[in-house]
Design a protein around this motif. Sequence first.
Motif, PDB file in Angstrom:
ATOM      1  N   GLU A  32     -12.267   2.059   0.322  1.00 37.33           N
ATOM      2  CA  GLU A  32     -13.727   2.059   0.421  1.00 37.33           C
ATOM      3  C   GLU A  32     -14.083   1.270   1.687  1.00 37.33           C
ATOM      4  O   GLU A  32     -13.250   1.073   2.540  1.00 37.33           O
ATOM      5  CB  GLU A  32     -14.348   1.428  -0.829  1.00 37.33           C
ATOM      6  CG  GLU A  32     -14.041   2.164  -2.118  1.00 37.33           C
ATOM      7  CD  GLU A  32     -14.582   3.571  -2.161  1.00 37.33           C
ATOM      8  OE1 GLU A  32     -15.579   3.864  -1.466  1.00 37.33           O
ATOM      9  OE2 GLU A  32     -13.997   4.408  -2.863  1.00 37.33           O
ATOM     10  N   THR A  53     -13.348  -1.700  -3.344  1.00 40.84           N
ATOM     11  CA  THR A  53     -14.396  -1.082  -4.163  1.00 40.84           C
ATOM     12  C   THR A  53     -15.671  -0.842  -3.366  1.00 40.84           C
ATOM     13  O   THR A  53     -15.959  -1.546  -2.397  1.00 40.84           O
ATOM     14  CB  THR A  53     -14.764  -1.973  -5.378  1.00 40.84           C
ATOM     15  OG1 THR A  53     -15.341  -3.194  -4.875  1.00 40.84           O
ATOM     16  CG2 THR A  53     -13.551  -2.279  -6.241  1.00 40.84           C
ATOM     17  N   GLU A 110     -11.023  -9.379  -2.852  1.00 40.02           N
ATOM     18  CA  GLU A 110     -10.440  -8.033  -2.759  1.00 40.02           C
ATOM     19  C   GLU A 110      -9.607  -7.951  -1.494  1.00 40.02           C
ATOM     20  O   GLU A 110      -9.830  -8.714  -0.545  1.00 40.02           O
ATOM     21  CB  GLU A 110     -11.550  -6.971  -2.652  1.00 40.02           C
ATOM     22  CG  GLU A 110     -12.174  -6.624  -3.957  1.00 40.02           C
ATOM     23  CD  GLU A 110     -12.998  -5.318  -3.885  1.00 40.02           C
ATOM     24  OE1 GLU A 110     -13.690  -5.084  -4.873  1.00 40.02           O
ATOM     25  OE2 GLU A 110     -12.942  -4.576  -2.897  1.00 40.02           O
TER      26      GLU A 110
END
Length: 282
Positions: A32, A53, A110
């Motif tokens: 993403e 994400t 992340e």
Amino acid sequence: ANTDGDMDKAVEYLRENGMAKAAKKAGRIAAEGIVKTVVEGTKAAIVEVNSETDFVAKNADFNAYVEDVAAQALTTKAADIDAFLAESWNKDSSKTVADALAGQIAVIGENLKIRRFAQLEEANGFIASYIHMGGKIGVLVDVETDVVNPAIEEMARNVAMQAAALKPMYTNRDEVDADYIAKETEIITAAAKNEKPDANDKIIEGMVKGRINKELKEICLLDQTYVKAEDGKQSVAKYVEQVAKENGAKITVKGFVRYETGDGIEKKEENFAEEVAKQMAQ
């Protein structure tokens, strides 16, 4: 507490800890993210920074960080990502770009990746920029022109939107690799002969030429049918020509860069039923 109040040690600890966290997350797929462009005077840059994400891709802090990466890409002398990551971070010269990235990974939680960047410069005209769907796709278009006015700027934006929507691979036919055309000709010739085994060479040649032209019209930006064409036929090249004539200008669309978030990255398919079954078996 881990560094007994020593400031230098604290900084070192945080950097090492950030790097350790980044290393742990490095194996996770980041497909993403966001594409950002920056234009300053005659220069422009485009970057793609990936996250795991879409939720993080919409995060304001992440967006602000990607803007900083784009600003770095505008001034960098690096020729590739490795050199880019190794250079000094503009916002804090005590860190490298890789250090700053590791810090973001530690904060955001992340795996993040600076995937690619490009610079364009046009001294005899301008660079047009277009961002689609909040950063899913970003485009820069290099326009050489002796006249710059709102009508020509609008034309350049329309060409950038065309590139975003229709995903061309090349600016014009001259850019297309001769090997690619030779290979395509070979494949299309074999297919045409299968379709019409009784046809003579001239007919086959005509079929092949027609199909190659059709393919080039799809993959070359200036050959594509202009999406806003009123007659549904006008090519992008003819549209640019028309705007040039209307404004008494000499215009050449010299090139473009189009980045699409996660393009070509293998996404991991999550199979939750399988995951649950695995956990229950343990």
